[in-house]
Design a protein around this motif. Structure first.
Motif, PDB file in Angstrom:
ATOM      1  N   UNK A   8       0.810  -1.216   0.000  1.00  0.00           N
ATOM      2  CA  UNK A   8       0.000   0.000   0.000  1.00  0.00           C
ATOM      3  C   UNK A   8       0.839   1.260   0.000  1.00  0.00           C
TER       4      UNK A   8
ATOM      5  N   UNK B  13      -6.850  -7.475   2.566  1.00  0.00           N
ATOM      6  CA  UNK B  13      -7.327  -6.094   2.695  1.00  0.00           C
ATOM      7  C   UNK B  13      -8.675  -5.874   2.026  1.00  0.00           C
TER       8      UNK B  13
ATOM      9  N   UNK C 199      -8.934  -5.550  -1.140  1.00  0.00           N
ATOM     10  CA  UNK C 199      -8.668  -4.675  -2.281  1.00  0.00           C
ATOM     11  C   UNK C 199      -8.184  -5.527  -3.440  1.00  0.00           C
ATOM     12  N   UNK C 200      -8.965  -5.665  -4.491  1.00  0.00           N
ATOM     13  CA  UNK C 200      -8.518  -6.491  -5.603  1.00  0.00           C
ATOM     14  C   UNK C 200      -7.456  -5.772  -6.433  1.00  0.00           C
TER      15      UNK C 200
ATOM     16  N   UNK D  52     -18.395 -11.982  -1.780  1.00  0.00           N
ATOM     17  CA  UNK D  52     -19.475 -11.254  -1.123  1.00  0.00           C
ATOM     18  C   UNK D  52     -20.825 -11.892  -1.410  1.00  0.00           C
TER      19      UNK D  52
ATOM     20  N   UNK E 184     -16.858 -11.599   3.708  1.00  0.00           N
ATOM     21  CA  UNK E 184     -16.216 -10.301   3.482  1.00  0.00           C
ATOM     22  C   UNK E 184     -14.713 -10.502   3.433  1.00  0.00           C
ATOM     23  N   UNK E 185     -14.101 -10.394   2.233  1.00  0.00           N
ATOM     24  CA  UNK E 185     -12.647 -10.491   2.209  1.00  0.00           C
ATOM     25  C   UNK E 185     -12.114  -9.280   2.955  1.00  0.00           C
TER      26      UNK E 185
ATOM     27  N   UNK F 216      -9.456  -7.824   6.417  1.00  0.00           N
ATOM     28  CA  UNK F 216      -8.680  -8.166   7.616  1.00  0.00           C
ATOM     29  C   UNK F 216      -9.323  -9.246   8.477  1.00  0.00           C
ATOM     30  N   UNK F 217     -10.654  -9.336   8.452  1.00  0.00           N
ATOM     31  CA  UNK F 217     -11.294 -10.267   9.370  1.00  0.00           C
ATOM     32  C   UNK F 217     -11.555 -11.638   8.761  1.00  0.00           C
TER      33      UNK F 217
ATOM     34  N   UNK G  45     -11.719   0.164  -5.765  1.00  0.00           N
ATOM     35  CA  UNK G  45     -10.670  -0.536  -5.038  1.00  0.00           C
ATOM     36  C   UNK G  45      -9.367   0.258  -5.077  1.00  0.00           C
TER      37      UNK G  45
ATOM     38  N   UNK H 255      -9.606   2.866  -2.396  1.00  0.00           N
ATOM     39  CA  UNK H 255      -9.382   2.330  -1.059  1.00  0.00           C
ATOM     40  C   UNK H 255      -7.909   2.041  -0.803  1.00  0.00           C
TER      41      UNK H 255
ATOM     42  N   UNK I  70      -5.763   3.769   2.209  1.00  0.00           N
ATOM     43  CA  UNK I  70      -5.090   3.010   3.253  1.00  0.00           C
ATOM     44  C   UNK I  70      -3.579   3.212   3.208  1.00  0.00           C
TER      45      UNK I  70
ATOM     46  N   UNK J 138     -20.413  -1.120   0.531  1.00  0.00           N
ATOM     47  CA  UNK J 138     -19.838  -2.449   0.308  1.00  0.00           C
ATOM     48  C   UNK J 138     -18.384  -2.403  -0.146  1.00  0.00           C
TER      49      UNK J 138
ATOM     50  N   UNK K  20     -16.704  -1.823   3.782  1.00  0.00           N
ATOM     51  CA  UNK K  20     -17.168  -2.394   5.039  1.00  0.00           C
ATOM     52  C   UNK K  20     -16.143  -3.322   5.688  1.00  0.00           C
ATOM     53  N   UNK K  21     -15.502  -4.177   4.849  1.00  0.00           N
ATOM     54  CA  UNK K  21     -14.570  -5.127   5.461  1.00  0.00           C
ATOM     55  C   UNK K  21     -13.385  -4.385   6.075  1.00  0.00           C
ATOM     56  N   UNK K  22     -12.967  -3.283   5.443  1.00  0.00           N
ATOM     57  CA  UNK K  22     -11.861  -2.516   6.005  1.00  0.00           C
ATOM     58  C   UNK K  22     -12.286  -1.783   7.270  1.00  0.00           C
TER      59      UNK K  22
ATOM     60  N   UNK L  11     -14.670  -2.850   9.381  1.00  0.00           N
ATOM     61  CA  UNK L  11     -14.771  -3.871  10.428  1.00  0.00           C
ATOM     62  C   UNK L  11     -13.396  -4.323  10.897  1.00  0.00           C
ATOM     63  N   UNK L  12     -12.441  -4.346   9.973  1.00  0.00           N
ATOM     64  CA  UNK L  12     -11.097  -4.776  10.323  1.00  0.00           C
ATOM     65  C   UNK L  12     -10.264  -3.673  10.958  1.00  0.00           C
TER      66      UNK L  12
ATOM     67  N   UNK M 221      -9.191  -0.830   9.665  1.00  0.00           N
ATOM     68  CA  UNK M 221      -8.196  -0.159   8.819  1.00  0.00           C
ATOM     69  C   UNK M 221      -8.652   1.239   8.420  1.00  0.00           C
TER      70      UNK M 221
ATOM     71  N   UNK N 145     -26.202  -8.510   0.921  1.00  0.00           N
ATOM     72  CA  UNK N 145     -24.826  -8.854   0.567  1.00  0.00           C
ATOM     73  C   UNK N 145     -24.083  -7.645   0.031  1.00  0.00           C
ATOM     74  N   UNK N 146     -24.776  -6.765  -0.672  1.00  0.00           N
ATOM     75  CA  UNK N 146     -24.111  -5.609  -1.284  1.00  0.00           C
ATOM     76  C   UNK N 146     -24.265  -4.350  -0.439  1.00  0.00           C
TER      77      UNK N 146
END
Lengths: 504, 347
Positions: free
Chosen positions: A144, A327, A329-330, A343, A348-349, A351-352, B212, B215, B219, B231, B234-236, B238-239, B241, B311-312
């Motif tokens: 990053x 992360x 991030x694709x 998804x 959810x890809x 950190x978790x 992406x 993001x 980060x 969407x 969200x994962x970032x 929750x994690x 970041x 989901x989205x």
């Protein structure tokens, strides 16, 4: 010790998931489909995964992702087949493989080439997965740190390193590279949203994709040349013996460092969210063309010039899973579609992922070891079948290739526009070939040009117009310095050699 | 001789495979043609018949795998599973030219009762930014299926913890804060302008190629702030970041009750991204009504709610017919005003 135990424990968990009969079966289906999709010109991994995604609805999420990931890295193996045999790249990341692979096939060395490519791909893919298992979060965070200025400098480094590809006439190479960059400016400019050189034609708005250009120049161009000359392949005359399909000891020795370098370059570039397998294969090719002991053979069938990039694109496809899984991030079109698939299954890809769904995350990673194993076997046992395609009489083979190039170009977007682009560049390719204008620089300009431009504009808008941004950031500075060294490498080498001669 | 025969066979098989794969992508594209023939026959038999009696072609003017494609395929999935439509609905991707190629295809089907098309907010702003001639209002609006919103996000280690911090810093340093978004003259760009106007500040907007990329640059600390759909981040979030400072809806979202709206913090920034379904211009009345009925049933189905909206992270927003026509019109006016002030209007 704790970390190592962790990894062993997690991989154990992963393999317990990946090695169930269902998952083994679907990994096998995935990699086989991937190989076929890769071998067909035009349909690349993005389309392949996107089109087959709906088939996985209703499947267990882990099994579904194992299959889809299998398609992704299977394509990296399969794409080589058509690049080598019919000079028509099967996938974007294997465009560069046609340059050395096709002359090798013409010289009757397709068999050894495939064997070494399969090995290199296996090493690259497995190393990539290994790194994914042990260092993914760390690697992703480091990647990053590269922002627009670094990507610009990376593209400059790539272009500089590839400037040497021109072969006999550097001027011709520079002209073709420039032509590629000029063509790449067609379409909407992302920095400012302005239309350029579209002449009111909607089909030109998305610019000229490099894949139909490559398919046209390499694939169709070659057909036109062959039609005129009707040159028969060496292989037609020689008998296919088992021995002729195997690489010699010298081959093994010659490519070992190319595999190592390709793997490392591929993985590093693959992890970067803004680069990907295609750029990785280009950089590996450039590196090999600079470092090889057989530089004079490049463009005429240097085996390290295909084994290196093929190791690189497989390592990169594993590398691209790193930012996606850790992360969210694709880093490439295909991983973006895979992310969508995650998804859709409610995963959810990010950190978790590894915390909340360890069996899933590690199951998929473990399946990639298994899949790579299957691919190397698959791609080795079918070598005689692949090679035998060259035995098809030219009068049947050439029209067949023509059909494949047209279907391939059409299938990119379900659109005739790409077919016309392919045909125009096919005809141009014929003349380029005839008058010995190198085509690789044009492709490189077309791929690297827009990335360099967009990151250049972004960097300058970040710095509000200050060019210092490219040298003030250490990584960017190092990449630019690498570019300079690469341009002056022949000169430096000569000076050093002369110095040594004088001393002697 | 035998070997040669075998080889020819192998090659023919390969060719066939190629043809098959080529068709795989077009499979969907061919069915409507078949249906067209069928229609011709039926029309001859029965002149006054009830809608629907043939396959509906659902055009996605973007690539497979993208946001609009996912919506279209989720709709057809809900239709199939719930047995909602008496006729099949088949998705066809017509990507290219910023959606204009697919849109032109639908415009040319003027009056056709059996064509649908996905529409996202980008298709409203694209013609206004001078990137095409076909306007969103040129089509028959059937129904809005969902609403998407934007979060203003910062990296977890950012010095900004509230919108107030951002506004203060932006006032002290005009055009000094870098804010990332997808594209130029797009929704992200427009909402940046709305925020600037509401707070009396100015950012340095950096355009990226997609969510992406935005993001990863956020980060990595290459921009200070960024816009993202729920969407996309969200994962970032929750994690741990990234953090969300505000959402551009009128009221807090049910799914994220802790995230404040811009409005409650004193900045009148309200922005919804539309996701809807349209028909060609002049679509017959019975087809419009019938289509809306099918889409209403889709929006009420569990498949749609669970597999797509949840989901989205989209907000359920079913707005049919004339009300939806007005949504599109209002959006267009708002975009036109914003792009005009930004100096990007090129109608």
């Amino acid at each position: 010790m704790g970390i190592l135990q962790d990894i062993v424990y997690h991989l154990g968990l992963g393999f317990s998931v990946a090695l169930t009969p269902t998952n083994i079966l679907f990994a096998a289906i995935g990699v086989t489909l991937g190989t076929i999709i890769g071998a067909l010109p035009g349909i690349g991994s993005v389309t392949g995964v996107a089109v087959l995604l709906p088939l996985t609805f209703g499947m267990d999420p882990t099994t579904a992702i194992i299959m889809l990931a299998g398609i992704y890295y299977g394509v990296m193996y399969g794409g080589t087949i058509s690049s080598v045999l019919i000079n028509t790249p099967g996938d974007a990341a294997t465009v560069i493989s046609a340059i050395e692979g096709y002359p090798l096939a013409k010289a009757g060395r397709a068999g050894p080439t495939f064997a070494l490519v399969a090995l290199g791909s296996f090493v690259g893919g497995t190393f990539g997965v290994l790194m994914l298992s042990i260092a993914a979060p760390f690697l992703a965070k480091t990647a990053l740190r590269l922002g627009p200025p670094e990507y610009f400098s990376l593209m400059i480094l790539a272009m500089a390193a590839l400037a040497g590809l021109a072969g006999s006439s550097p001027i011709k190479g520079i002209i073709m590279g420039g032509l590629g960059i000029v063509l790449s400016t067609v379409g909407v400019d992302i920095g400012h949203g302005v239309l350029r050189f579209t002449y009111g034609n909607v089909y030109m708005m998305n610019g000229i994709d490099f894949l139909p250009v490559a398919i046209g120049m390499f694939g169709m161009g070659e057909v036109l040349v062959q039609m005129q000359r009707l040159v028969t392949f060496e292989l037609l005359k020689t008998k296919i013996t088992f021995r002729s399909l195997l690489p010699t000891i010298q081959d093994w020795i010659r490519v070992r460092w190319a595999i190592v370098r390709g793997t490392l370059i591929g993985f590093v570039i693959g992890v970067l969210p803004g680069a990907g397998a295609t750029i990785a294969s280009f950089l590996s090719y450039a590196t090999e063309s600079k470092l090889s002991k057989h530089r004079e053979e490049f463009g005429k069938g240097a085996i390290e010039g295909i084994v290196g990039p093929e190791s690189a694109n497989n390592a990169a496809s594993a590398g691209a899973m790193v930012p996606m899984m850790t992360l969210g991030v694709p880093g490439s079109g295909t991983t973006a579609v895979l992310l969508g698939a995650f998804m859709m299954f409610g995963l959810q890809p990010g950190p978790l992922l590894f915390q909340n769904h360890p069996e899933f995350a590690w199951g998929v990673i473990a399946s990639m070891y298994v899949g790579n194993m299957m691919l190397v076997v698959l791609n080795t046992i079918f070598i005689p079948t692949f090679v035998s395609i060259l035995k098809v009489p030219q009068t049947i083979l050439m029209p067949g290739i023509l059909v494949l190039t047209i279907v391939g170009a059409y299938s990119l977007n379900n659109n005739m526009a790409e077919v016309w682009i392919m045909i125009i560049f096919g005809i141009l390719g014929y003349f380029f070939k005839r008058y010995k204008w190198p085509m690789a620089p044009l492709i490189l300009g077309l791929v690297l040009g827009p990335l360099a431009e967009v990151n250049f504009v972004r960097s300058l808008s970040m710095s509000q117009g200050d060019f210092g941004i490219f040298v003030a950031r250490p990584i960017s500075l190092a990449l630019l310095a690498g570019g300079l060294v690469s341009i002056f490498y022949p000169l430096i080498k000569q000076i050093l050699l002369r110095g040594r001669e004088k001393l002697a | 001789m035998n070997l040669k025969k075998g080889l020819v066979l192998a090659f023919v098989v390969l060719l066939l495979l190629g043809a098959l794969a080529g068709c795989g992508g077009q499979e969907a594209a061919q069915e409507p043609e078949k249906a067209e023939e069928a229609k011709g026959e039926e029309e001859a038999k029965e002149p006054e018949s009830k809608w629907p009696e043939k396959t509906i072609e659902f055009v996605v003017p973007w690539k497979a795998g993208g946001g609009s494609d996912t919506m279209a395929r989720s709709i057809t999935k809900a239709i199939k599973e719930g047995n909602i439509s008496p006729v099949p609905v088949v998705v066809v991707n017509k990507p290219g030219g910023n959606g204009q190629i697919g849109e032109a295809y639908v415009i040319n089907k003027k009056g056709d009762p059996y064509t649908w098309m996905t529409l996202s907010s980008g298709q409203i702003s694209i013609p206004l930014a001078g990137l095409g001639d076909i306007k969103a209002t040129d089509f028959t609006a059937l129904a809005q299926m969902a609403g998407d919103t934007l979060f203003l996000v910062v990296p977890a280690d950012s010095k900004f913890n509230t919108l107030e911090d951002v506004v203060k810093a932006a006032k002290a340093n005009p055009e000094g804060l870098k804010i990332g978004g997808s594209g130029s003259g797009t929704e992200d760009h427009i909402v940046t302008y709305l925020f600037e106007k509401a707070a009396g500040i100015k950012f340095n907007y950096i355009a990226f190629s997609g969510g992406s990329e935005v993001m990863s640059n956020l980060m990595g600390g290459h921009v200070d702030l960024a816009w993202a759909n729920p969407n996309e981040c969200l994962s970032q979030v929750e994690g741990g970041l990234v953090e969300v400072l505000g959402v551009t809806t009128e009221e807090r979202l049910d799914s994220t009750p802790d995230i404040p709206t811009f409005r409650e913090l004193g900045y009148d920034v309200v922005f919804w991204q539309v996701r809807g379904v349209h028909g060609p211009p002049g679509m017959p009345k019975e087809a419009v009504e019938g289509s809306i009925e099918i889409l209403r049933k889709v929006s009420e189905s569990d498949t749609w709610k669970e597999k797509y909206l949840e989901a989205k992270m989209l907000t359920p927003r079913f707005i049919p017919g004339d009300d939806y026509t007005k949504v599109i019109k209002d959006n267009e006016d708002m975009f036109r005003e914003a792009l005009g002030s930004m100096g990007l209007l090129k109608e």
